[in-house]
Each structure stands twice: as structure tokens, then as C-alpha cells.
Design a protein around this motif. Structure first.
Motif, PDB file in Angstrom:
ATOM      1  N   ARG A 168      45.715  -1.545 -52.066  1.00  0.00           N
ATOM      2  CA  ARG A 168      46.028  -2.802 -52.777  1.00  0.00           C
ATOM      3  C   ARG A 168      45.024  -3.924 -52.511  1.00  0.00           C
ATOM      4  O   ARG A 168      45.395  -5.095 -52.450  1.00  0.00           O
ATOM      5  CB  ARG A 168      47.419  -3.318 -52.415  1.00  0.00           C
ATOM      6  CG  ARG A 168      48.548  -2.399 -52.740  1.00  0.00           C
ATOM      7  CD  ARG A 168      48.683  -2.109 -54.233  1.00  0.00           C
ATOM      8  NE  ARG A 168      49.971  -1.487 -54.463  1.00  0.00           N
ATOM      9  CZ  ARG A 168      50.211  -0.195 -54.256  1.00  0.00           C
ATOM     10  NH1 ARG A 168      49.223   0.604 -53.861  1.00  0.00           N
ATOM     11  NH2 ARG A 168      51.411   0.299 -54.454  1.00  0.00           N
ATOM     12  N   ARG A 229      61.976   0.270 -46.697  1.00  0.00           N
ATOM     13  CA  ARG A 229      62.847   0.948 -45.735  1.00  0.00           C
ATOM     14  C   ARG A 229      63.239  -0.007 -44.604  1.00  0.00           C
ATOM     15  O   ARG A 229      64.394  -0.087 -44.203  1.00  0.00           O
ATOM     16  CB  ARG A 229      62.131   2.182 -45.167  1.00  0.00           C
ATOM     17  CG  ARG A 229      63.006   3.111 -44.354  1.00  0.00           C
ATOM     18  CD  ARG A 229      62.184   4.085 -43.493  1.00  0.00           C
ATOM     19  NE  ARG A 229      61.502   3.429 -42.393  1.00  0.00           N
ATOM     20  CZ  ARG A 229      62.086   3.001 -41.277  1.00  0.00           C
ATOM     21  NH1 ARG A 229      63.387   3.160 -41.108  1.00  0.00           N
ATOM     22  NH2 ARG A 229      61.388   2.403 -40.328  1.00  0.00           N
ATOM     23  N   ASN A 252      62.281  -3.877 -51.161  1.00  0.00           N
ATOM     24  CA  ASN A 252      61.002  -4.595 -51.174  1.00  0.00           C
ATOM     25  C   ASN A 252      60.791  -5.340 -52.497  1.00  0.00           C
ATOM     26  O   ASN A 252      59.731  -5.903 -52.736  1.00  0.00           O
ATOM     27  CB  ASN A 252      59.836  -3.639 -50.895  1.00  0.00           C
ATOM     28  CG  ASN A 252      58.568  -4.385 -50.474  1.00  0.00           C
ATOM     29  OD1 ASN A 252      58.605  -5.600 -50.196  1.00  0.00           O
ATOM     30  ND2 ASN A 252      57.456  -3.681 -50.452  1.00  0.00           N
TER      31      ASN A 252
END
Ligand code: EPU
Length: 293
Positions: A168, A229, A252
């Protein structure tokens, strides 16, 4: 403000929530939509001369504008930068302003493989390249052969390797504008490509929130773990600050349940970071870009 020779749009006080998938943010001092490199050159020269800061946005799907908006000039490339065409057997050129989903569909129709991992990701091609958008199945950087960059003078094609693609991220300086990209794909049957696209879409539909305003994943995954998570395990699914909520579907994703402001999102993100740090000693970092000033 602008010198002669600019023919794109220029607006004052444009509400930024219109240009942000989270639907938040105040107004932009100036909002420009250049339609040619000539427009961009005039715009950058004029803003530079008047010392007006500017930022370029793509599809607005990974940004958070603050309640105070942005006092400088927000630039978004116009329609003229959105062409997609097949140049050779396996080479596709796409303008930076083209919608990424349109590029994925185009490749499926043409029987070109390599972009299926991006199916379901919103945003523009330019934004996807700058952020090296992707999934666990792959990233756009894997198929980028060349990128056309504008530095205020002349457009220039650079090899994909010079973008420094990593998780990213790229190393392209902020003041460089991505105009277009050349993608090296693989010829296959359209059917095979489209079936992998459908699979990927289905996977997203079941694991991520749909039909609700979000900016995709809010935090970068920490090395070897998943931010979703961790936030889930910290018991934060469904937690709210004003109209902003930790998605009950995927932790998220911070979603706008209606009427959220940027401040709600920033407060919620702060609470998430604090809680995850307390519980697991891990400092989450934003993947979304927060724009102040
Ligand atoms: N998980 C939970 N609870 C949640 C969410 C996830 O327990 O609320 C668990 C899942 O069960 C799974 C693990 O966490 O065991 C990983 O979840 P998932 O497969 O959804 O992947 P992710 O690491 O959360 C990453 C990317 C996504 C991309 C998916 C699929 C980041 C920050 N996120 O998510 O990208 O779509 O993989 O490849 O890298 C984005 O960049 O905006 C984005 C959404």
C-alpha cells in the motif's frame, strides 16, 4: 488567480463530502478539475506563484477531509484523463482518472488477466497506483509497466520499478501527478478472467460491508497480523462515535451510519488505536489519508 489558458473547472468553497466516499469534510478553498496537461501546467504555475498549497485526489475513496475542509486547492483530474484502451496484444493504457472498477471490467471483456485481484476495489486508477492498491491475491504494482508522471513541466513516462511499490505504498513524491499508466496483462479467455472477478467480488461481499459509506480498510495491517482481527478481538465491532461506527461486518472498516462528521471518524479511530494498544501493545497506523488544513 489563474493565468490565461486554463479551460477546466474551478470552484470556490466546494463541499468536500461530495468527493469523499466517507461523505465527510468541510469546504475546499479552491477546487479544480483540469482537463489537459496544459490546464495542469497553468494551474500548478498559478498556485505556486500565489503560494497556494494544493493536493490531488483520485476517486476520494481512501481520504478523510477534516471538518474544517482544506484551505488550499483540491485538484481532481477531469474526464479527459479517463481513457482506457488496449494498445497491443497484452498492453493496456489507462488514464489516471478512469474508475478502477471500469478498468477491471474492461480487462474481463478483452480477455486480459492480471487485474482480477483488484475486483471490488473502488477509486481511480491513479489513486490505486499511488497507493499500490491490492488484496492478499495481488497488487496493481505487479502489472504496472510504465507510469506517466507530470512534474509541472512535461509529462514523462517512467518505468514501473521507479515507483518503489510495496504494501500500500509507493515512493512517488507528493508533488508529482500520475496522468496515466501502462499495464502488462496476460491474454486468456474472457470467461476465465470474468469468473475469477466474480469469485473475488463474492468473497468481498461476504467479508466486508457493502452499501454503506466507508473508505475501505482504515488501518494498515501490522506485520504478520490483521488490523481487522485485532480490532475485533479487542471487542470493538459496532462501537460508535457520533455517526461513525466500527463495522459489525469487518472491524477494519469504519463506516458512516448517516450524518457522521470527520471529527466523529477521527475520535473513533483514536479510540480504536488506544484500545488495540492497551490490549495487544500494537500501534495501528492509518491506511486512509487524513487531510488537514
Ligand atoms: N477478521 C476478524 N474480524 C474482522 C475482520 C477480520 O477476525 O472483523 C479476521 C478474518 O477472519 C481473517 C483475518 O482477520 O482471519 C484477515 O481478514 P481479511 O481476510 O478480511 O483480510 P484483512 O487483512 O482484514 C486485507 C486488506 C483488504 C483486502 C483483504 C482481502 C489491509 C489493511 N486490508 O484485509 O484491503 O480487501 O485483505 O485480500 O491490507 C483496503 O486496503 O482498504 C482493504 C480493504
Amino acid at each position: 488567480i489563474l493565468d490565461r489558458g486554463y479551460s477546466g473547472q474551478l470552484a470556490m468553497g466546494e463541499p468536500l463530502h461530495r468527493h469523499c466516499s466517507l461523505r465527510v469534510g468541510g469546504a475546499a478553498g479552491l477546487f479544480a478539475v483540469p482537463e489537459s496537461t496544459g490546464d495542469l501546467r497553468v494551474l500548478m504555475e498559478s498556485l505556486g506563484r500565489d503560494a497556494i498549497p494544493w493536493i490531488l485526489i483520485g476517486g476520494g475513496t481512501n481520504v478523510v477531509f477534516s471538518n474544517g475542509g482544506y484551505s488550499g486547492c483540491v485538484v481532481r483530474l477531469g474526464e479527459e484523463f479517463s481513457r482506457v484502451r488496449r494498445e497491443e496484444e497484452t498492453l493496456v493504457t489507462a488514464g489516471a482518472a478512469a474508475a478502477l472498477p471500469r478498468l477491471v471490467t474492461f480487462a474481463g471483456r478483452e480477455g486480459l488477466a492480471g487485474l482480477e485481484c483488484l475486483a471490488g476495489i473502488p477509486g481511480s486508477v491513479g489513486g490505486a497506483v499511488r497507493m499500490n492498491a491490492g488484496t492478499r491475491e495481488g497488487e496493481i504494482g505487479d502489472v504496472v509497466e510504465q507510469v506517466q508522471i507530470f512534474d509541472g513541466r512535461e509529462p514523462q513516462w517512467i518505468p514501473g520499478q521507479e515507483m518503489g511499490f510495496s504494501y500500500r505504498r509507493t515512493i512517488l513524491p507528493e508533488d508529482r501527478v500520475i496522468l496515466a499508466v501502462r499495464l502488462r496483462l496476460r491474454a486468456e479467455t474472457g470467461e476465465a478472467v470474468r469468473s475469477r472477478v466474480a469469485q473475488q467480488m463474492e468473497r468481498r461481499r461476504t467479508s466486508q460491508p457493502t452499501g454503506v459509506a466507508s473508505a475501505g480498510c482504515w488501518f494498515r495491517n501490522p506485520e504478520g497480523d490483521s488490523a481487522g482481527r485485532l480490532i475485533d478481538a479487542a471487542g470493538m465491532k459496532g462501537v460508535r462515535c457520533g455517526g461513525a461506527q466500527v463495522s459489525p461486518v469487518h472491524a477494519n472498516f469504519l463506516v458512516n451510519t448517516g450524518g457522521a462528521t470527520a471529527a466523529d471518524f477521527l475520535a473513533l479511530a483514536g479510540k480504536v488505536k488506544e484500545t488495540v494498544h492497551e490490549r495487544f501493545g500494537i500501534s495501528l497506523e492509518e491506511e486512509v489519508r487524513i487531510i488537514h488544513g
